[in-house]
Enzyme design. Structure first.
Site, PDB file in Angstrom:
ATOM      1  N   ALA A  47     -27.423  11.666 -27.703  1.00 38.72           N
ATOM      2  CA  ALA A  47     -28.011  10.320 -27.804  1.00 38.72           C
ATOM      3  C   ALA A  47     -29.378  10.232 -27.127  1.00 38.72           C
ATOM      4  O   ALA A  47     -30.163   9.336 -27.428  1.00 38.72           O
ATOM      5  CB  ALA A  47     -27.058   9.297 -27.185  1.00 38.72           C
ATOM      6  N   VAL A 146     -13.879   2.151 -42.173  1.00 35.42           N
ATOM      7  CA  VAL A 146     -13.315   2.765 -43.383  1.00 35.42           C
ATOM      8  C   VAL A 146     -12.884   4.192 -43.083  1.00 35.42           C
ATOM      9  O   VAL A 146     -13.679   5.009 -42.598  1.00 35.42           O
ATOM     10  CB  VAL A 146     -14.344   2.777 -44.550  1.00 35.42           C
ATOM     11  CG1 VAL A 146     -13.723   3.392 -45.800  1.00 35.42           C
ATOM     12  CG2 VAL A 146     -14.842   1.374 -44.842  1.00 35.42           C
ATOM     13  N   ILE A 150     -13.133   9.680 -40.489  1.00 34.90           N
ATOM     14  CA  ILE A 150     -13.955  10.349 -41.513  1.00 34.90           C
ATOM     15  C   ILE A 150     -15.309   9.641 -41.599  1.00 34.90           C
ATOM     16  O   ILE A 150     -15.350   8.424 -41.776  1.00 34.90           O
ATOM     17  CB  ILE A 150     -13.281  10.277 -42.906  1.00 34.90           C
ATOM     18  CG1 ILE A 150     -11.861  10.852 -42.866  1.00 34.90           C
ATOM     19  CG2 ILE A 150     -14.126  10.976 -43.954  1.00 34.90           C
ATOM     20  CD1 ILE A 150     -11.094  10.684 -44.178  1.00 34.90           C
ATOM     21  N   LYS A 219     -11.278  -2.008 -47.174  1.00 38.73           N
ATOM     22  CA  LYS A 219     -12.090  -0.783 -47.085  1.00 38.73           C
ATOM     23  C   LYS A 219     -12.773  -0.481 -48.425  1.00 38.73           C
ATOM     24  O   LYS A 219     -13.940  -0.081 -48.464  1.00 38.73           O
ATOM     25  CB  LYS A 219     -11.208   0.384 -46.646  1.00 38.73           C
ATOM     26  CG  LYS A 219     -10.679   0.207 -45.223  1.00 38.73           C
ATOM     27  CD  LYS A 219      -9.533   1.173 -44.943  1.00 38.73           C
ATOM     28  CE  LYS A 219      -8.998   1.043 -43.542  1.00 38.73           C
ATOM     29  NZ  LYS A 219      -7.686   1.686 -43.350  1.00 38.73           N
TER      30      LYS A 219
END
Ligand code: NDP
Ligand code: HSE
Length: 455
Positions: A47, A146, A150, A219
């Site tokens: 980051a 969602v 993944i 989703k």
């Protein structure tokens, strides 16, 4: 032990950690806290600065104190987090569209960036939330909304941005996939497996959202918006869950070389967008048919790339935390960027969204599995095939069980080729009226093309 140190190659100055306020430290929130603490060095190197949970708000402050062990402040009023000028990013992990919506809108109004895993909130109120965020110049990141861990939002929004996406089909609810897998493999009953899914932290606070298909539809709505550059239109999605599925149909499907999965499907057609969630027969040899337990898989077809498939844990504490923290890293990196140069919330620039209609289910084209309990007498099959033909529905395969000894009825299972849903409904109405058809005809949609690796 190999000694490592950060090499200040570009002479970057050391910045103070970005301050995060966490609203809700339940299944996902506790995963975020744990993973962020465990991997903080690695995350900081990515980051460019530390990411620190400054304050946690949860109704159960005692449990929250036990989890954070003095490493963050704990409050029971989420508004204390939103109003705190030291906090840069608010992470909403409460769920639902009640208080969560108010808090997200208030955080945006206070100029905070927001990270959320709340698909229900975004599918139903996303248009309003993104509009407010755009006006305020803040980010609302939602990778975890969602398919859990993944990175499908990143893939759709950035990795596939060269493509005209044609369709997406996925197993996007871990709870129902877990239930279907356990029922089929272990012969367990529905309620036993649902309780286990709840114990494992997969299910929504109200599990009817899972089993009735609502969560998958939330989703699918989000993916549809991002893939096709349209607003969120959850109210137009067709939603069917798994509660009416019977073990008999799961068995017949297996005999015919199929598995039944709860699929979320969205497709761009010349006349509009299909947006639907329903149990679906998928050929057993396809990858999607072999996604088991709480695993999720999303298949995307883009005109340039062809088919791509994304597979992984779709629910649970740390897999979901993985996606939430990826968003925290993204927001940390991009917060100093000019808002106009950030990735748009819905992948397309807000003024480039289109009003492509969502097709009513009657206009959707798919194949079907039908199971009819019929009287064991001559002429029944002829009547049924005549009705199907009259409505332009052609038969792909047919299975007729011999009536058991002493039984006067038997099961007839029919697989059809693709047809419009309205043709199938008209045929079903006529077949249902036949005196030789006993009880309600079972209709489950079937997708032969979806899931093919080489499409
Ligand atoms: P949990 O119910 O486990 O956690 C929610 C937490 O929020 C609880 O600790 C709850 O406290 C707390 N809370 C409720 N109201 C308030 C409030 N007003 N102020 C502060 N805290 C509050 O839910 P999950 O962690 O499972 O889910 C969180 C979100 O992530 C949901 O939107 C969910 O859909 C989404 N999600 C969940 C996944 C999963 O695998 N679980 C995967 C992907 C997304 P209390 O318990 O005392 O009510
Ligand atoms: N209840 C959801 C599921 C959590 O089972 O998939 C992940 O979004």
């Amino acid at each position: 032990r190999v000694q490592t140190c950060a090499l200040p190659i570009y002479g970057k100055s050391i910045m103070k950690p970005i301050q995060v306020g966490l609203l809700g430290i339940g299944t996902v929130g506790s995963g975020v806290f744990t993973v962020l603490s465990r991997n903080q060095e690695e995350i900081q190197r990515r980051a460019g600065r530390g990411i620190r949970i400054h304050t946690v708000a949860d109704l159960n402050t005692q449990r929250a104190q036990e989890l954070v062990k003095g490493n963050a402040q704990v409050v029971n009023d989420a508004r204390q987090v939103i109003q705190n000028p030291e906090i840069d990013i608010v992470v909403e992990l409460i769920g639902g569209y009640g208080i969560a919506k108010d808090l997200v809108m208030e955080a945006i109004a206070a100029g905070k960036h927001v990270v959320t895993a709340n698909k229900a909130l975004l599918a139903v109120h996303g248009n309003e939330i993104f509009k407010a965020a755009h006006a305020k110049g803040v980010m609302v990141a939602f990778e975890a909304a969602v398919a859990g861990g993944i990175p499908i939002i990143k893939a759709l929004r950035e990795g596939l941005s060269a493509n005209r996406i044609e369709w997406i089909a996925g197993i996007i609810n871990g709870t129902t996939n877990f239930i279907l897998s356990e029922m089929r493999d272990k012969g367990l009953d529905f309620n036993t497996v649902l309780k286990e899914a709840q114990r494992l932290g997969y299910a929504e606070a109200d599990p009817t959202f899972d089993i009735e298909g609502t969560d998958a539809a939330h989703k699918a709505t989000i993916m549809s918006a991002i893939a096709f550059g349209v607003p969120m239109q959850f109210d137009k999605a067709h939603v069917e869950g798994i509660t009416k599925l019977s073990a008999t149909d799961i068995r017949y499907a297996e005999q015919l070389g199929y598995r039944i999965k709860l699929l979320g499907i969205t497709k761009k057609t010349p006349s509009g967008i299909e947006l639907r969630v329903h149990p679906t027969l998928v050929p057993a040899k396809r990858l999607l048919a072999n996604v088991e337990g709480a695993m999720n898989a999303v298949q995307v077809f883009g005109d340039a790339v062809g088919t791509t498939l994304y597979y992984g844990k779709g629910a649970g504490s740390e897999p979901t935390a993985s996606a939430v923290i990826a968003d925290l890293v993204d927001v940390t990196r991009l917060q100093t960027a000019d808002p106009e140069n950030r990735v748009p919330h819905l992948a397309f620039q807000p003024d480039a969204l289109q009003n492509t209609p969502i097709l009513p289910m009657a206009e959707v084209t798919t194949s079907y599995y039908l199971r009819l309990a019929v009287a064991d007498q001559a002429g029944v099959l002829a009547d049924i095939t005549r009705i199907l033909a009259a409505h332009g529905v052609s038969i792909d395969a047919l299975l007729q069980k011999e009536a058991a000894e002493g039984e006067s009825q038997t099961d007839l299972v029919i697989l059809t080729h693709e047809t419009k849903e309205k043709n199938m409904l008209a045929a079903l109405q006529e077949m249902q009226d036949l005196k030789t058809v006993i009880g309600e005809i079972v209709k489950i949609r079937l997708e032969n093309q979806i899931g093919r690796a080489h499409v």
